[in-house]
Enzyme design. Structure first.
Site, PDB file in Angstrom:
ATOM      1  N   CYS A 154      -1.411   9.283   4.030  1.00  0.00           N
ATOM      2  CA  CYS A 154      -1.513   8.810   2.677  1.00  0.00           C
ATOM      3  C   CYS A 154      -2.832   9.402   2.164  1.00  0.00           C
ATOM      4  O   CYS A 154      -3.082   9.564   0.809  1.00  0.00           O
ATOM      5  CB  CYS A 154      -1.533   7.486   2.490  1.00  0.00           C
ATOM      6  SG  CYS A 154      -2.759   6.708   3.628  1.00  0.00           S
ATOM      7  N   GLU A 182       0.796  -1.148  -0.128  1.00  0.00           N
ATOM      8  CA  GLU A 182       0.011   0.117   0.134  1.00  0.00           C
ATOM      9  C   GLU A 182       0.817   1.184   0.018  1.00  0.00           C
ATOM     10  O   GLU A 182       1.666   1.377   0.808  1.00  0.00           O
ATOM     11  CB  GLU A 182      -1.029  -0.035   1.261  1.00  0.00           C
ATOM     12  CG  GLU A 182      -1.856  -1.066   1.374  1.00  0.00           C
ATOM     13  CD  GLU A 182      -2.498  -1.448  -0.037  1.00  0.00           C
ATOM     14  OE1 GLU A 182      -3.417  -0.413  -0.279  1.00  0.00           O
ATOM     15  OE2 GLU A 182      -2.425  -2.455  -0.851  1.00  0.00           O
TER      16      GLU A 182
HETATM   17  P1  NAP Z   1       9.020   4.474   3.550  1.00  0.00           P
HETATM   18  O1  NAP Z   1      10.156   5.243   3.680  1.00  0.00           O
HETATM   19  O2  NAP Z   1       8.568   3.784   2.420  1.00  0.00           O
HETATM   20  O3  NAP Z   1       8.923   3.339   4.813  1.00  0.00           O
HETATM   21  C1  NAP Z   1       8.158   2.474   5.107  1.00  0.00           C
HETATM   22  C2  NAP Z   1       8.805   1.475   5.895  1.00  0.00           C
HETATM   23  O4  NAP Z   1       9.635   0.635   4.846  1.00  0.00           O
HETATM   24  C3  NAP Z   1       9.492   1.630   6.879  1.00  0.00           C
HETATM   25  O5  NAP Z   1       9.357   0.684   7.898  1.00  0.00           O
HETATM   26  C4  NAP Z   1      10.995   1.599   6.209  1.00  0.00           C
HETATM   27  O6  NAP Z   1      12.075   1.385   7.406  1.00  0.00           O
HETATM   28  C5  NAP Z   1      10.743   0.397   5.373  1.00  0.00           C
HETATM   29  N1  NAP Z   1      11.919   0.518   4.100  1.00  0.00           N
HETATM   30  C6  NAP Z   1      12.423   1.483   3.606  1.00  0.00           C
HETATM   31  N2  NAP Z   1      13.453   0.988   2.857  1.00  0.00           N
HETATM   32  C7  NAP Z   1      13.170  -0.391   2.797  1.00  0.00           C
HETATM   33  C8  NAP Z   1      13.631  -1.360   1.816  1.00  0.00           C
HETATM   34  N3  NAP Z   1      14.674  -0.987   0.900  1.00  0.00           N
HETATM   35  N4  NAP Z   1      13.354  -2.396   1.882  1.00  0.00           N
HETATM   36  C9  NAP Z   1      12.464  -3.012   2.912  1.00  0.00           C
HETATM   37  N5  NAP Z   1      11.720  -1.954   3.693  1.00  0.00           N
HETATM   38  C10 NAP Z   1      12.200  -0.664   3.661  1.00  0.00           C
HETATM   39  O7  NAP Z   1       7.548   5.190   3.864  1.00  0.00           O
HETATM   40  P2  NAP Z   1       7.372   6.264   5.292  1.00  0.00           P
HETATM   41  O8  NAP Z   1       8.128   7.422   4.961  1.00  0.00           O
HETATM   42  O9  NAP Z   1       7.520   5.564   6.422  1.00  0.00           O
HETATM   43  O10 NAP Z   1       5.641   6.570   4.946  1.00  0.00           O
HETATM   44  C11 NAP Z   1       5.136   7.513   4.453  1.00  0.00           C
HETATM   45  C12 NAP Z   1       4.553   6.751   2.968  1.00  0.00           C
HETATM   46  O11 NAP Z   1       3.844   6.032   3.300  1.00  0.00           O
HETATM   47  C13 NAP Z   1       3.921   8.077   2.244  1.00  0.00           C
HETATM   48  O12 NAP Z   1       4.039   7.661   0.825  1.00  0.00           O
HETATM   49  C14 NAP Z   1       2.401   7.395   2.452  1.00  0.00           C
HETATM   50  O13 NAP Z   1       1.498   7.850   1.518  1.00  0.00           O
HETATM   51  C15 NAP Z   1       2.674   6.060   2.509  1.00  0.00           C
HETATM   52  N6  NAP Z   1       1.218   5.694   3.356  1.00  0.00           N
HETATM   53  C16 NAP Z   1       0.452   4.745   2.643  1.00  0.00           C
HETATM   54  C17 NAP Z   1      -0.664   4.297   3.195  1.00  0.00           C
HETATM   55  C18 NAP Z   1      -1.723   3.483   2.495  1.00  0.00           C
HETATM   56  O14 NAP Z   1      -2.393   2.938   3.003  1.00  0.00           O
HETATM   57  N7  NAP Z   1      -1.573   3.612   1.217  1.00  0.00           N
HETATM   58  C19 NAP Z   1      -0.954   4.439   4.558  1.00  0.00           C
HETATM   59  C20 NAP Z   1       0.288   5.129   5.175  1.00  0.00           C
HETATM   60  C21 NAP Z   1       1.166   5.645   4.713  1.00  0.00           C
HETATM   61  P3  NAP Z   1      13.058   2.788   7.664  1.00  0.00           P
HETATM   62  O15 NAP Z   1      11.808   3.519   8.283  1.00  0.00           O
HETATM   63  O16 NAP Z   1      13.940   2.316   8.865  1.00  0.00           O
HETATM   64  O17 NAP Z   1      13.547   3.470   6.387  1.00  0.00           O
END
Ligand code: NAP
Ligand code: MG
Length: 515
Positions: free
Chosen positions: A320, A286
């Site tokens: 999001c 997501e």
């Molecule tokens: P993110 O940077 O993509 O991180 C999400 C998770 O993925 C974190 O636990 C992160 O760990 C981990 N991660 C990062 N790099 C990775 C890799 N190479 N392999 C595996 N895991 C990895 O997102 P965020 O900044 O936390 O959240 C914001 C984003 O989430 C926005 O784009 C928002 O729209 C989206 N979101 C979507 C929904 C939905 O339901 N569609 C809901 C909420 C948020 P680290 O923190 O250690 O980097």
């Protein structure tokens, strides 16, 4: 027998008793700042040499807590524990599994003010947003508990002479839950307990900006009756622990919510078969949004200004589902903009430790810089009419910002900013508004304000968004009421909190017996 599902009530902070409880919890949590929290692997606390320091984004120097910086080896150890636990958990009756989820819900309910307080400090949620996050976490447990029982029943098939035929749903195995920081309780809990309710086991890797609230939830997980190894917890960076979990040949499924960039990389890596891997990994990813609200010529402009402002700036626009585009019919453009500006100017920004501050800080230095850069770009692409000021002196505060007169192809009309920046786009007419609405690669949430029933019908049909709202704000989806998930680059449309969700972590077995 469980009572039918009911959504957790939100806390009324106009009630002085609740305000007092929250103030006490905030003070109590503050006293615990700086403590260190372990990982949880196979029911045992685990530590690592390196640590993650979690800071308060409203007070940059303030340490909320210390988490472990786990390694690839910790990820592997957690997968070992999860597979070991799977042998028992997969055969545990759905009612027993459900009971663990319901216990966890009860414990979170009991500690709601305290857990909300951790969110106020660790990610800068205001009281109402933190409380809603907890309510959603509780709802996920209660809802998926009942779903586990529903899917646990064997389904009779179409009759066939000389045979009995049934369909049973069985779990997949051990998987990974990788949540973002922006719903640090709700999404973390949902990504973990959905698969677990269905009989799988899990390794949870929280986001590095919110490991402490995650650790606090894990303390309650430990007390909720889940056998050792059913829910494991490994803190660490995405590029280490996250990638190790995604790439391991022993990972059966990945339940991810986060950015488009990371989501796509996970889909790609998970698709590659590794040495010794015996299955195709399932991935629920997501991702982001560029969500829009159409303000039609026949809209109640006051209601639209209120709905757009709340959805655009709630939790600093870091949802999001946040409204990041207002698409406004030329006939009401000026009237709407005037009301929107007036409403936005009422918003108070500051540390959400104080109840009176409705908007808090953005999550970290990187986000602060990225959002500031978008404001700079946006000021050239359109006219900045409110906000724009940002200060990182004490915490990462950015004023709610509106940029109007922006073209639909502009950078700030296309890219997810994930901050308190609203792009206002003028539409010639209703058709043009729908064209603009669908003119991005995302498709998560959206909505329309109009009094015209025909336009409501057309917009509902033609606006390509997984969650569509009519005459209300486009944020705040409720578990069981508005299953959540979007289209296109917004992800795989998992529909969290919906009755199809557990199927993502189940596989069906047809059983035929000759009689
Ligand atoms: P993110 O940077 O993509 O991180 C999400 C998770 O993925 C974190 O636990 C992160 O760990 C981990 N991660 C990062 N790099 C990775 C890799 N190479 N392999 C595996 N895991 C990895 O997102 P965020 O900044 O936390 O959240 C914001 C984003 O989430 C926005 O784009 C928002 O729209 C989206 N979101 C979507 C929904 C939905 O339901 N569609 C809901 C909420 C948020 P680290 O923190 O250690 O980097
Ligand atoms: Mg932090």
């Amino acid at each position: 027998m469980l009572q039918p599902f009911a959504n957790e009530a939100l806390t009324d902070f106009t009630n002085p008793e609740n305000r007092k409880l929250m103030e006490e919890a905030l003070a109590n949590v503050e006293d615990q700042f700086g403590r260190e929290y372990p990982m949880l692997i196979g029911g045992r606390d685990a530590t690592s040499e390196a640590k993650i320091t979690s800071y308060n984004p409203a007070k940059r120097e303030e340490v909320v807590g210390i988490a472990q910086r786990g390694t690839r080896e910790d990820a592997e150890a957690a997968l070992d524990a999860a597979w070991k636990a799977f042998e028992g958990w997969r055969w545990t009756r759905p009612e027993e599994r459900a009971a663990c989820l319901v216990t966890l819900a009860a414990k979170m309910r009991e500690h709601k003010f305290e857990l909300s307080s951790w969110m106020v400090y660790e990610v800068g949620k205001n009281w109402i947003e933190a409380d809603a996050d907890m309510a959603e976490a509780i709802d996920f447990c209660e809802f998926y508990a009942r779903e586990a029982i529903r899917y646990g029943a064997v389904r009779p098939m179409h009759p066939w002479p000389g045979e009995t035929n049934e369909l049973a749903y069985i779990p997949l195995g051990a998987g990974a839950a990788i949540p973002p920081w922006n719903f640090p309780a709700a999404i973390l809990v949902g990504l973990a307990v959905g698969p677990v309710a269905a009989g799988n086991t899990i390794v949870v890797k929280p986001a590095s900006d919110s490991p402490i609230i995650a650790a606090k939830v894990m303390e309650l997980v430990k007390e909720s009756g889940f056998p050792d190894g059913v829910i494991n917890f490994v803190t660490g960076s995405g590029s280490d622990v996250g990638e190790a979990l995604v790439e391991s040949p022993r990972t059966r499924f990945i339940n991810f919510t986060g950015s488009r960039e990371v989501g796509l990389s996970i889909v790609e890596k998970a698709a590659k078969r590794r040495e010794g891997q015996r299955w195709i990994k399932r991935v629920a990813a997501e991702m982001g949004g560029k969500d829009a609200t159409i303000v039609d010529s026949e809209a109640d402009v006051d209601a639209a200004a209120e709905g757009v402002a709340i959805a655009a700036f709630g939790f600093q626009g870091q949802k999001c589902s946040a409204c990041s585009r207002a698409i406004v019919d030329a006939k009401v453009y000026d009237a709407f903009l005037e009301k929107l500006i007036a409403r936005t100017k009422q918003i108070k920004v500051g540390s959400t430790r104080e109840q009176s501050n409705w908007m808090g800080p953005v999550i970290n230095e990187g986000a602060f810089k990225k959002i500031s850069a978008y404001i700079e770009t946006g000021s050239k692409e359109g006219n900045l009419v409110v906000g724009g000021e940002a200060s990182r002196e004490e915490g990462y505060f950015i004023q709610p910002t509106i940029i109007e007169g922006v073209g639909m192809k502009a950078k700030i009309a296309q890219e997810e900013i994930f901050g308190p920046v609203l792009t206002v786009i003028k539409a010639r007419d209703f058709d043009h508004a729908i064209e603009i609405f669908n003119g991005t690669e995302y498709g998560l949430t959206g909505g329309i304000f109009t009094r015209n029933a025909e336009k409501i019908e057309r917009a509902t049909r033609e606006c390509h968004a997984g969650n569509f709202y009519i005459n209300r704000k486009i944020t705040g989806a409720l578990v069981g009421v508005q299953p959540f998930g979007g289209y296109n680059m917004s992800g795989t449309c998992a529909k969290a909190g919906g009755s199809d969700y557990l199927l993502l972590f189940l596989q069906a077995k047809s059983i035929c017996q000759k009689i």
